[in-house]
Design an enzyme around this catalytic site. Structure first.
Site, PDB file in Angstrom:
ATOM      1  N   GLU A  30       0.851  -1.212   0.000  1.00 22.90           N
ATOM      2  CA  GLU A  30       0.000   0.000   0.000  1.00 22.90           C
ATOM      3  C   GLU A  30       0.880   1.253   0.000  1.00 22.90           C
ATOM      4  OE1 GLU A  30      -3.416  -0.291   2.658  1.00 22.90           O
ATOM      5  OE2 GLU A  30      -3.382   1.886   2.871  1.00 22.90           O
TER       6      GLU A  30
ATOM      7  N   LYS B  51      -7.554  -1.699  11.322  1.00 21.51           N
ATOM      8  CA  LYS B  51      -6.893  -2.063  10.061  1.00 21.51           C
ATOM      9  C   LYS B  51      -5.669  -1.159   9.857  1.00 21.51           C
ATOM     10  CE  LYS B  51      -6.247  -2.204   5.404  1.00 21.51           C
ATOM     11  NZ  LYS B  51      -5.460  -1.317   4.540  1.00 21.51           N
TER      12      LYS B  51
ATOM     13  N   ASP C 159       4.396 -14.905  11.330  1.00 16.20           N
ATOM     14  CA  ASP C 159       3.099 -15.380  10.846  1.00 16.20           C
ATOM     15  C   ASP C 159       2.063 -14.279  11.105  1.00 16.20           C
ATOM     16  OD1 ASP C 159       0.626 -16.571  10.553  1.00 16.20           O
ATOM     17  OD2 ASP C 159       1.190 -18.450  11.535  1.00 16.20           O
TER      18      ASP C 159
ATOM     19  N   HIS D 204      -2.475   9.867  -0.267  1.00 15.40           N
ATOM     20  CA  HIS D 204      -2.574   8.611  -1.018  1.00 15.40           C
ATOM     21  C   HIS D 204      -2.377   8.861  -2.507  1.00 15.40           C
ATOM     22  CE1 HIS D 204      -4.832   5.427   1.537  1.00 15.40           C
ATOM     23  NE2 HIS D 204      -3.713   5.821   2.065  1.00 15.40           N
TER      24      HIS D 204
HETATM   25  C1  MEV Z   1      -6.053   2.469   5.118  1.00 14.67           C
HETATM   26  O1  MEV Z   1      -5.244   1.379   4.745  1.00 14.67           O
HETATM   27  C2  MEV Z   1      -6.098   2.590   6.619  1.00 14.67           C
HETATM   28  C3  MEV Z   1      -7.027   3.679   7.171  1.00 14.67           C
HETATM   29  O2  MEV Z   1      -8.340   3.479   6.657  1.00 14.67           O
HETATM   30  C4  MEV Z   1      -7.016   3.550   8.668  1.00 14.67           C
HETATM   31  C5  MEV Z   1      -8.037   4.413   9.391  1.00 14.67           C
HETATM   32  O3  MEV Z   1      -9.066   4.754   8.806  1.00 14.67           O
HETATM   33  O4  MEV Z   1      -7.770   4.711  10.571  1.00 14.67           O
HETATM   34  C6  MEV Z   1      -6.609   5.041   6.718  1.00 14.67           C
END
Ligand code: MEV
Length: 446
Positions: free
Chosen positions: A103, A289, A305, A402
């Site tokens: 990413e 995430k 792992d 991004h």
């Molecule tokens: C993207 O990979 C991760 C985010 O969505 C995490 C978040 O929203 O805190 C930017």
């Protein structure tokens, strides 16, 4: 005024580090070519010229013969970028952190917030001993509560039997430590009544899956003899809640000022974003995430792992009431305080991926002494990654950052190389059309 030192630009912080290790503060590193970046690592004495060659050569970095010995039906290898998260100071030590991830913004973002935390004194991280759980499920006991009690009373015998199965682990200072027993499903019309025995094992610097499973399987006959039941499953638990990592940082608001946003506003925004995750599992999932973006990248780069780490991390967040965020932020006076608490089942020895030649170089770069030190690095990376996401979300949104990184990869996909990548990316951004066909046109001069 920045000046050049070797291959990198220096600022007033350049060369200062928290200890006798080379500084992880490498201004302008991202502007160098991969070859120059690797050359700098050799210049700093982090890796050898041979390591540098390995990193640059696709065929040597992951030979087909090694891949073929790892899993069935191998038809090729699959590369991903290996990068360095910079600027980390953790418990007073400087770290460059190898990260493997696809990413675009993850490494840039984590290095940015690690720099802020560095200026605030760094991350403080505590780690528990490497205690893991092996589960033994017993069914068919005539009196489950009495069987459970007999197993508890037999703890010394069971621990001795388990340790006899792993003399090398015991010699390294690890081994089975305790027994816990619960009865589950009793009185239910839906479930079988079962006695569940936990063998708590110190796995030292190993993640421990194999040795835990060997112990759990090995003590099964003795468990049957003591309980009078039949052993069913014998397997580790990935909910490694005895192997916790607790990371924190405290950032004066003034260090958070960014792109026209005042520091205290950024801090308030981050705290409010944290509250959202604390109140709402839909948001907590995305928040987490973001934490795992960093942790998984380090797990991959260090041959760990990541599925086990993911499973344990999310299960831990779901213990108790609802699903919780892995990291939280609040303000204390004029400081933003961040905390992360997670089980991290990581190893620096063992596991099939140890055969990967690049891992040796990754570990040299990381320069750690134990699995718990690796857990501490991952905890700090997770907290920094979360701050990067919340800071962007609470201010300009994440798309701007991004998109500029996305534009670079689109430029590279279209065939741009070296300085061309930045030139083409900038033009794509200014035109607002980040597409491969347009990047090709720009490269062709139209
Ligand atoms: C993207 O990979 C991760 C985010 O969505 C995490 C978040 O929203 O805190 C930017």
């Amino acid at each position: 005024m920045e000046k050049k030192v070797g291959l990198i630009e220096a600022d007033e912080d350049q060369g200062k580090c928290a200890n006798d290790r080379p500084s992880s503060r490498l201004p302008g590193y991202f502007k160098r070519s991969p070859k120059e970046r690797v050359a700098l690592l050799v210049e700093q004495g982090r890796i050898t010229a041979q390591d540098a060659e390995l990193l640059q050569s696709h065929a040597d970095s992951f030979p087909m013969s090694v891949a073929d010995s790892m899993i069935e039906n191998v038809i090729g290898t699959y590369g991903l970028p290996l990068a360095l998260g910079l600027n980390f100071v953790i418990n007073g030590r400087d770290y460059v952190v190898p990260m493997v991830v696809e990413e675009p913004s993850i490494v840039a973002a984590v290095s940015h917030t690690a720099r802020i935390v560095r200026d605030a004194g760094g991350f403080e991280v505590e780690t528990d001993p490497s205690l893991m759980i092996g589960q033994v499920q017993v069914v068919g006991c005539a009196d489950p509560e009495a069987a459970a009690e007999r197993l508890r009373q037999s703890a010394p015998k069971l621990i001795e039997a388990a340790n006899a199965l792993q003399p090398n682990l015991v010699a390294r200072g690890g081994g089975a430590r305790s027994i816990e027993v619960r009865v589950l499903g009793e009185g239910s019309s839906r479930y079988t009544t079962m006695v569940v025995l936990h063998l708590v094992i110190d796995t030292c610097d190993a993640m421990g899956a194999n040795l835990i499973n060997t112990m759990a399987e090995g003590i099964a006959p003795l468990v049957e003899e003591i309980s009078g039941g039949a052993v069913h499953l014998r397997i580790l638990s990935n909910l490694a809640d005895r192997r916790m990592v607790r990371a924190q940082c405290r950032i004066p608001h003034r260090l958070l000022a960014w792109r026209g946003f005042e520091g205290h506003r950024v801090a308030q925004g981050v705290a409010m974003a944290s509250e959202f995750a604390e109140l709402d599992p839909y948001r907590a999932a995305t928040h987490n995430k973001g934490v795992m973006n960093g942790i998984d990248a380090v797990a991959l780069a260090t041959g760990n792992d990541w599925r086990a780490i993911e499973a344990g991390a999310h299960a831990y967040c779901a213990m108790g009431q609802g699903y919780r965020p892995m990291a939280t932020w609040h303000n204390e006076g004029d400081a933003l305080v961040g905390r992360l608490e997670l089980p991290l089942q990581v190893g620096t020895v063992g596991g099939p991926i140890r055969l990967h030649p690049v891992l040796k170089v990754a570990y040299k770069l990381l320069d750690i002494e134990s699995a718990s030190e690796l857990g501490a690095v991952m905890g700090a990376v997770g907290l920094a990654q979360n701050l990067a996401a919340l800071k962007a979300l609470a201010t300009e949104g994440i798309q701007r950052g991004h998109m500029s990184l996305h534009a670079r990869s689109v430029a590279a996909t279209a065939g741009a190389r070296g300085d061309e990548i930045e030139r083409v990316a900038q033009q794509l951004i200014s035109e607002g059309e980040i597409k491969v066909h347009r990047a090709r046109q720009i490269l062709e001069g139209s």
